[in-house]
Each structure stands twice: as C-alpha cells, then as structure tokens.
Design an enzyme around this catalytic site. Structure first.
Site, PDB file in Angstrom:
ATOM      1  N   LYS A 123      18.342   5.990 -26.700  1.00 54.19           N
ATOM      2  CA  LYS A 123      18.205   4.543 -26.472  1.00 54.19           C
ATOM      3  C   LYS A 123      18.693   3.729 -27.667  1.00 54.19           C
ATOM      4  O   LYS A 123      18.316   4.013 -28.813  1.00 54.19           O
ATOM      5  CB  LYS A 123      16.744   4.217 -26.153  1.00 54.19           C
ATOM      6  CG  LYS A 123      16.523   2.780 -25.732  1.00 54.19           C
ATOM      7  CD  LYS A 123      15.201   2.599 -25.006  1.00 54.19           C
ATOM      8  CE  LYS A 123      14.940   1.148 -24.642  1.00 54.19           C
ATOM      9  NZ  LYS A 123      15.995   0.566 -23.796  1.00 54.19           N
ATOM     10  N   GLY A 147      27.156   5.591 -16.652  1.00 52.25           N
ATOM     11  CA  GLY A 147      25.968   5.740 -17.492  1.00 52.25           C
ATOM     12  C   GLY A 147      24.802   6.378 -16.753  1.00 52.25           C
ATOM     13  O   GLY A 147      24.895   6.677 -15.556  1.00 52.25           O
ATOM     14  N   ARG A 148      23.698   6.566 -17.483  1.00 52.26           N
ATOM     15  CA  ARG A 148      22.515   7.213 -16.885  1.00 52.26           C
ATOM     16  C   ARG A 148      22.000   6.430 -15.688  1.00 52.26           C
ATOM     17  O   ARG A 148      21.819   6.978 -14.603  1.00 52.26           O
ATOM     18  CB  ARG A 148      21.404   7.356 -17.941  1.00 52.26           C
ATOM     19  CG  ARG A 148      21.594   8.512 -18.891  1.00 52.26           C
ATOM     20  CD  ARG A 148      20.489   8.562 -19.943  1.00 52.26           C
ATOM     21  NE  ARG A 148      20.617   7.457 -20.888  1.00 52.26           N
ATOM     22  CZ  ARG A 148      21.335   7.501 -22.013  1.00 52.26           C
ATOM     23  NH1 ARG A 148      21.932   8.616 -22.358  1.00 52.26           N
ATOM     24  NH2 ARG A 148      21.439   6.454 -22.812  1.00 52.26           N
ATOM     25  N   HIS A 176      10.467   6.225 -25.218  1.00 47.35           N
ATOM     26  CA  HIS A 176      11.727   6.403 -24.488  1.00 47.35           C
ATOM     27  C   HIS A 176      12.472   7.653 -24.961  1.00 47.35           C
ATOM     28  O   HIS A 176      12.172   8.221 -26.009  1.00 47.35           O
ATOM     29  CB  HIS A 176      12.638   5.186 -24.681  1.00 47.35           C
ATOM     30  CG  HIS A 176      12.300   4.037 -23.767  1.00 47.35           C
ATOM     31  ND1 HIS A 176      11.276   3.171 -24.035  1.00 47.35           N
ATOM     32  CD2 HIS A 176      12.850   3.632 -22.588  1.00 47.35           C
ATOM     33  CE1 HIS A 176      11.203   2.274 -23.056  1.00 47.35           C
ATOM     34  NE2 HIS A 176      12.139   2.531 -22.167  1.00 47.35           N
ATOM     35  N   GLY A 219      13.349  -3.514 -23.821  1.00 50.68           N
ATOM     36  CA  GLY A 219      13.321  -4.823 -23.165  1.00 50.68           C
ATOM     37  C   GLY A 219      12.008  -5.033 -22.433  1.00 50.68           C
ATOM     38  O   GLY A 219      11.456  -6.141 -22.432  1.00 50.68           O
ATOM     39  N   PRO A 240      14.069  -7.039 -16.959  1.00 51.65           N
ATOM     40  CA  PRO A 240      13.740  -6.110 -18.049  1.00 51.65           C
ATOM     41  C   PRO A 240      13.394  -4.725 -17.512  1.00 51.65           C
ATOM     42  O   PRO A 240      13.616  -3.724 -18.193  1.00 51.65           O
ATOM     43  CB  PRO A 240      12.529  -6.765 -18.721  1.00 51.65           C
ATOM     44  CG  PRO A 240      12.664  -8.219 -18.412  1.00 51.65           C
ATOM     45  CD  PRO A 240      13.270  -8.279 -17.037  1.00 51.65           C
ATOM     46  N   THR A 251      20.473  -4.608 -18.338  1.00 51.87           N
ATOM     47  CA  THR A 251      20.825  -4.315 -19.733  1.00 51.87           C
ATOM     48  C   THR A 251      19.899  -5.095 -20.669  1.00 51.87           C
ATOM     49  O   THR A 251      19.506  -6.221 -20.374  1.00 51.87           O
ATOM     50  CB  THR A 251      22.304  -4.664 -19.987  1.00 51.87           C
ATOM     51  OG1 THR A 251      23.100  -3.917 -19.065  1.00 51.87           O
ATOM     52  CG2 THR A 251      22.721  -4.340 -21.397  1.00 51.87           C
ATOM     53  N   THR A 252      19.586  -4.469 -21.780  1.00 52.63           N
ATOM     54  CA  THR A 252      18.609  -5.017 -22.719  1.00 52.63           C
ATOM     55  C   THR A 252      19.299  -5.839 -23.821  1.00 52.63           C
ATOM     56  O   THR A 252      20.511  -6.009 -23.811  1.00 52.63           O
ATOM     57  CB  THR A 252      17.815  -3.851 -23.332  1.00 52.63           C
ATOM     58  OG1 THR A 252      18.737  -2.825 -23.693  1.00 52.63           O
ATOM     59  CG2 THR A 252      16.830  -3.295 -22.330  1.00 52.63           C
TER      60      THR A 252
HETATM   61  N1  LIG Z   1      16.074  -2.798 -16.452  1.00 53.21           N
HETATM   62  C1  LIG Z   1      15.860  -1.525 -16.177  1.00 53.21           C
HETATM   63  O1  LIG Z   1      15.026  -1.178 -15.313  1.00 53.21           O
HETATM   64  C2  LIG Z   1      16.614  -0.489 -16.928  1.00 53.21           C
HETATM   65  C3  LIG Z   1      17.457  -0.880 -17.927  1.00 53.21           C
HETATM   66  N2  LIG Z   1      18.179   0.048 -18.618  1.00 53.21           N
HETATM   67  C4  LIG Z   1      19.092  -0.487 -19.599  1.00 53.21           C
HETATM   68  O2  LIG Z   1      20.413  -0.346 -19.091  1.00 53.21           O
HETATM   69  C5  LIG Z   1      21.333  -0.160 -20.167  1.00 53.21           C
HETATM   70  C6  LIG Z   1      22.104   1.143 -19.940  1.00 53.21           C
HETATM   71  O3  LIG Z   1      21.195   2.221 -20.075  1.00 53.21           O
HETATM   72  P1  LIG Z   1      21.669   3.735 -19.877  1.00 53.21           P
HETATM   73  O4  LIG Z   1      22.293   3.902 -18.542  1.00 53.21           O
HETATM   74  O5  LIG Z   1      20.525   4.581 -20.256  1.00 53.21           O
HETATM   75  O6  LIG Z   1      22.800   3.824 -21.000  1.00 53.21           O
HETATM   76  P2  LIG Z   1      24.110   4.768 -21.001  1.00 53.21           P
HETATM   77  O7  LIG Z   1      24.606   4.763 -22.392  1.00 53.21           O
HETATM   78  O8  LIG Z   1      23.804   6.057 -20.312  1.00 53.21           O
HETATM   79  O9  LIG Z   1      25.096   3.982 -20.041  1.00 53.21           O
HETATM   80  C7  LIG Z   1      25.756   2.809 -20.384  1.00 53.21           C
HETATM   81  C8  LIG Z   1      27.136   2.895 -19.795  1.00 53.21           C
HETATM   82  O10 LIG Z   1      27.810   1.656 -19.983  1.00 53.21           O
HETATM   83  C9  LIG Z   1      29.125   1.962 -20.404  1.00 53.21           C
HETATM   84  N3  LIG Z   1      29.687   0.821 -21.086  1.00 53.21           N
HETATM   85  C10 LIG Z   1      29.535   0.461 -22.373  1.00 53.21           C
HETATM   86  N4  LIG Z   1      30.200  -0.672 -22.587  1.00 53.21           N
HETATM   87  C11 LIG Z   1      30.771  -1.019 -21.412  1.00 53.21           C
HETATM   88  C12 LIG Z   1      31.610  -2.070 -20.988  1.00 53.21           C
HETATM   89  N5  LIG Z   1      31.997  -3.029 -21.834  1.00 53.21           N
HETATM   90  N6  LIG Z   1      32.020  -2.113 -19.688  1.00 53.21           N
HETATM   91  C13 LIG Z   1      31.650  -1.174 -18.822  1.00 53.21           C
HETATM   92  N7  LIG Z   1      30.869  -0.117 -19.163  1.00 53.21           N
HETATM   93  C14 LIG Z   1      30.440  -0.066 -20.446  1.00 53.21           C
HETATM   94  C15 LIG Z   1      28.999   3.192 -21.256  1.00 53.21           C
HETATM   95  O11 LIG Z   1      30.232   3.844 -21.390  1.00 53.21           O
HETATM   96  P3  LIG Z   1      30.391   5.090 -22.424  1.00 53.21           P
HETATM   97  O12 LIG Z   1      29.735   6.228 -21.694  1.00 53.21           O
HETATM   98  O13 LIG Z   1      31.842   5.224 -22.547  1.00 53.21           O
HETATM   99  O14 LIG Z   1      29.675   4.696 -23.675  1.00 53.21           O
HETATM  100  C16 LIG Z   1      27.989   3.991 -20.448  1.00 53.21           C
HETATM  101  O15 LIG Z   1      28.600   4.755 -19.435  1.00 53.21           O
HETATM  102  C17 LIG Z   1      20.482  -0.165 -21.447  1.00 53.21           C
HETATM  103  O16 LIG Z   1      20.466  -1.461 -21.990  1.00 53.21           O
HETATM  104  C18 LIG Z   1      19.100   0.205 -20.930  1.00 53.21           C
HETATM  105  O17 LIG Z   1      18.069  -0.240 -21.750  1.00 53.21           O
HETATM  106  C19 LIG Z   1      18.094   1.377 -18.350  1.00 53.21           C
HETATM  107  C20 LIG Z   1      17.241   1.836 -17.388  1.00 53.21           C
HETATM  108  C21 LIG Z   1      16.408   0.918 -16.595  1.00 53.21           C
HETATM  109  O1  LIG Z   2      16.941   2.437 -21.888  1.00 50.06           O
HETATM  110  C1  LIG Z   2      16.197   2.788 -20.951  1.00 50.06           C
HETATM  111  O2  LIG Z   2      16.141   3.934 -20.507  1.00 50.06           O
HETATM  112  C2  LIG Z   2      15.357   1.753 -20.337  1.00 50.06           C
HETATM  113  N1  LIG Z   2      15.540   0.513 -20.698  1.00 50.06           N
HETATM  114  C3  LIG Z   2      14.807  -0.614 -20.229  1.00 50.06           C
HETATM  115  C4  LIG Z   2      14.008  -1.222 -21.352  1.00 50.06           C
HETATM  116  O3  LIG Z   2      14.492  -1.279 -22.492  1.00 50.06           O
HETATM  117  O4  LIG Z   2      12.880  -1.675 -21.117  1.00 50.06           O
HETATM  118  C5  LIG Z   2      13.984  -0.302 -19.003  1.00 50.06           C
HETATM  119  C6  LIG Z   2      13.366   1.069 -19.010  1.00 50.06           C
HETATM  120  O5  LIG Z   2      12.362   1.088 -19.983  1.00 50.06           O
HETATM  121  C7  LIG Z   2      14.404   2.143 -19.276  1.00 50.06           C
END
Ligand SMILES: NC(=O)C1=CN([C@@H]2O[C@H](COP(=O)(O)OP(=O)(O)OC[C@H]3O[C@@H](n4cnc5c(N)ncnc54)[C@H](OP(=O)(O)O)[C@@H]3O)[C@@H](O)[C@H]2O)C=CC1
Ligand SMILES: O=C(O)C1=N[C@H](C(=O)O)C[C@H](O)C1
Length: 248
Positions: A138, A12-13, A134, A144, A105, A78-79
């Site tokens: 998303k 993922g990202r 965002h 979150g 979060p 994860t959110t």
């Molecule tokens: N707390 C923080 O600071 C931050 C939190 N986040 C949160 O992190 C989460 C992911 O964000 P982001 O990376 O942008 O999302 P993406 O969709 O880019 O990445 C999520 C990844 O998880 C994979 N995935 C989905 N289900 C499963 C599973 N059961 N097991 C393993 N892998 C799985 C997806 O696969 P596939 O590609 O096949 O769908 C994808 O590669 C979100 O909830 C986001 O809000 C993001 C940035 C910062």
């Molecule tokens: O999905 C995102 O990108 C992010 N998710 C988190 C949130 O929902 O607060 C953290 C950040 O904002 C990036």
C-alpha cells in the site's frame, strides 16, 4: 439502457477485479480498460459514460481532470484526498454541471457500515483511536478509509459539544501515538498476508467498544463499485462516500 463503462487502472489489484465485475454486469458494457501508459483519449474514442478510476494518488487527479472536462461521470476509490484536491475537483465539476463524481474511501458495504456505526457511537465515549491494517504494497498511510473514519468521528464529537480528548503522553518516540487526524489518533499497520482491516476503539469509564471490519478479498468492493456506476449517472456534482447511495 446499457451503460458504457471504462476501468482506469485495469491491471491493478482492485482494477482487475472491477474489469470482471463490469463484464459480468447485465446492464453494463466494458468499452475500455486503461493501464499505465494508456492514452486517456481512449475514453472519449470509446464513448465512455462512466469511468471507474482505481489507480494511485499520483495519477488520480490527471485522470479526473480529463474525464470530468469531457463530461464523463467518474467513480473513484483511489486514495490520497486532501481538502485542496477536493476543492480542485469541485472547481472542475462546477465547469461541467451535468457530470457526476463519486469518491468512495471504501466500496465495501461492511466498511461503510462500520464507519456509520462509529459516527453514531462517537459522542458517547471520551476516548477513541483508529487502527487500520493493510497489505504490504500500500502506497498511502493512513488509509483513505481510516482518515475518513477519523474525520467523521471528529465531526460527530464536535457536533455533540465534546471537548478534544486529552493525551497525557510527555515522552514519546516519534510516531508512537499515530497520526493525528482532526484530534483522533490513527495507527497504520502494513503486513504481508493482509488485505484491508480496520478497528475503531472507543473507551470510557469501565467499558470499551470495538468496531472491527475485515476485507478478505477484493470481491467485497464490487457491489459498491457497481452501485456507484448505476447511481453516479443521475447524481451530478460531487458525492463523497458510498453511504449517500445506500438506503441506510
Ligand atoms: N475505495 C476502495 O474501496 C478501495 C480503494 N483502493 C485504492 O485503489 C487504489 C489502487 O489500489 P490497488 O489496486 O491495490 O493498487 P495497484 O498498485 O495494484 O493498482 C493500481 C494500478 O493502477 C495503475 N496505474 C498507475 N498509474 C496509472 C495511470 N496514470 N493510468 C492508468 N493506470 C495507472 C498501475 O499500473 P502499474 O501496475 O504499471 O503500476 C496499477 O496497475 C489505491 O489508492 C487503493 O488505496 C483499493 C481497494 C479498495
Ligand atoms: O489500498 C487498499 O487496499 C485499500 N485502500 C482503501 C483505503 O485506503 O482505505 C480502501 C481499502 O482499505 C483497501
């Protein structure tokens, strides 16, 4: 001692950035990288000590269930957290008392500071609204971070004995005043080109205060993730928020 770390959501990202950060950390070894469809037994087979979980609100509970029941510490960003979900993981942790779980979060130091500053400002202003902005991929709204920010502000207002803020709106298109998070309106913008941004707007007679944070690249989340991995192994139970691992 080198920590044996896995990333779940490795494609993922944020997960792909976390893979690089763990690989580059001198005190960590990346021993597993799981994507959608991977078998969670990879975690136990690889002797993982800490799983960094960065997937999707639909997937996080299953991943935590497996990891915590196998004594694997977890750092998740994860959110999709609700009181009910928090109570469920609390029960799992009670059955695995040596295991630590960090739910953050937001892993960015600037975002965490912004939330702390907002908490401090909350009791001084009659009005407060949160605007989060965002990227257009998303899954969840409000974010979150915004949800947690609003909860912290609401708690600070309540502790200070402030009455709920009044909203004079009598004519409204549904959604125009945002989501109500514990009495704080939260507005969510989704726009291609953005990553993660938040404005906390305070207002009172004759003045306003705006606290703004911008995440411009996923690298901003990495120091917080690595700090979480290092701290969670010595912090059994649930830690909600990276601020508890920072010397603020
Ligand atoms: N707390 C923080 O600071 C931050 C939190 N986040 C949160 O992190 C989460 C992911 O964000 P982001 O990376 O942008 O999302 P993406 O969709 O880019 O990445 C999520 C990844 O998880 C994979 N995935 C989905 N289900 C499963 C599973 N059961 N097991 C393993 N892998 C799985 C997806 O696969 P596939 O590609 O096949 O769908 C994808 O590669 C979100 O909830 C986001 O809000 C993001 C940035 C910062
Ligand atoms: O999905 C995102 O990108 C992010 N998710 C988190 C949130 O929902 O607060 C953290 C950040 O904002 C990036």
């Amino acid at each position: 001692m080198t920590l044996r770390v896995a990333v779940i959501g490795a494609n993922g990202r944020i997960g792909s950035e976390a893979v690089k950060a763990v690989e580059a950390a001198p005190d960590m070894e990346l021993v597993a990288a799981l994507g959608r469809g991977s078998d969670l037994t990879e975690l136990t087979d690889a002797g993982v000590q800490v799983a960094v979980e960065l997937t999707h609100p639909d997937a996080v509970m299953g991943n935590l269930d497996y990891a915590l029941h196998h004594g694997i510490h977890v750092v998740t960003g994860t959110t999709g957290w609700t009181d009910e979900r928090l109570a469920t993981v609390g029960g799992w942790l009670a059955g695995s008392p040596a295991t630590g779980l960090l739910i953050a979060p937001n892993f960015s130091i600037g975002a965490v500071l912004g939330m702390q500053f907002a908490q401090k400002a909350a009791k001084y202003f009659e009005s407060v609204e949160v605007v989060e902005l965002h990227h257009d991929r998303k899954a969840d709204a409000p974010s979150g971070t915004a949800t947690r920010t609003a909860q912290l502000i609401a708690a600070a207002r309540k502790d200070a004995g402030r009455a709920p803020q009044q909203d004079p709106t009598t004519h409204e298109l549904p959604g125009a005043r945002g989501a109500d998070v514990d009495g704080v309106p939260v507005h969510a913008v989704r726009l291609r080109g953005l990553l993660a941004h938040q404005e906390i707007l305070f207002g009172d007679t004759g003045e306003t205060l705006t606290i703004r944070h911008d995440s411009l690249h996923h690298s901003c989340f990495m120091p917080g993730i690595l700090l979480g991995v290092r701290k969670v192994v010595d912090t059994p139970g649930l830690t909600l928020g990276l601020e508890h691992f920072l010397d603020l």
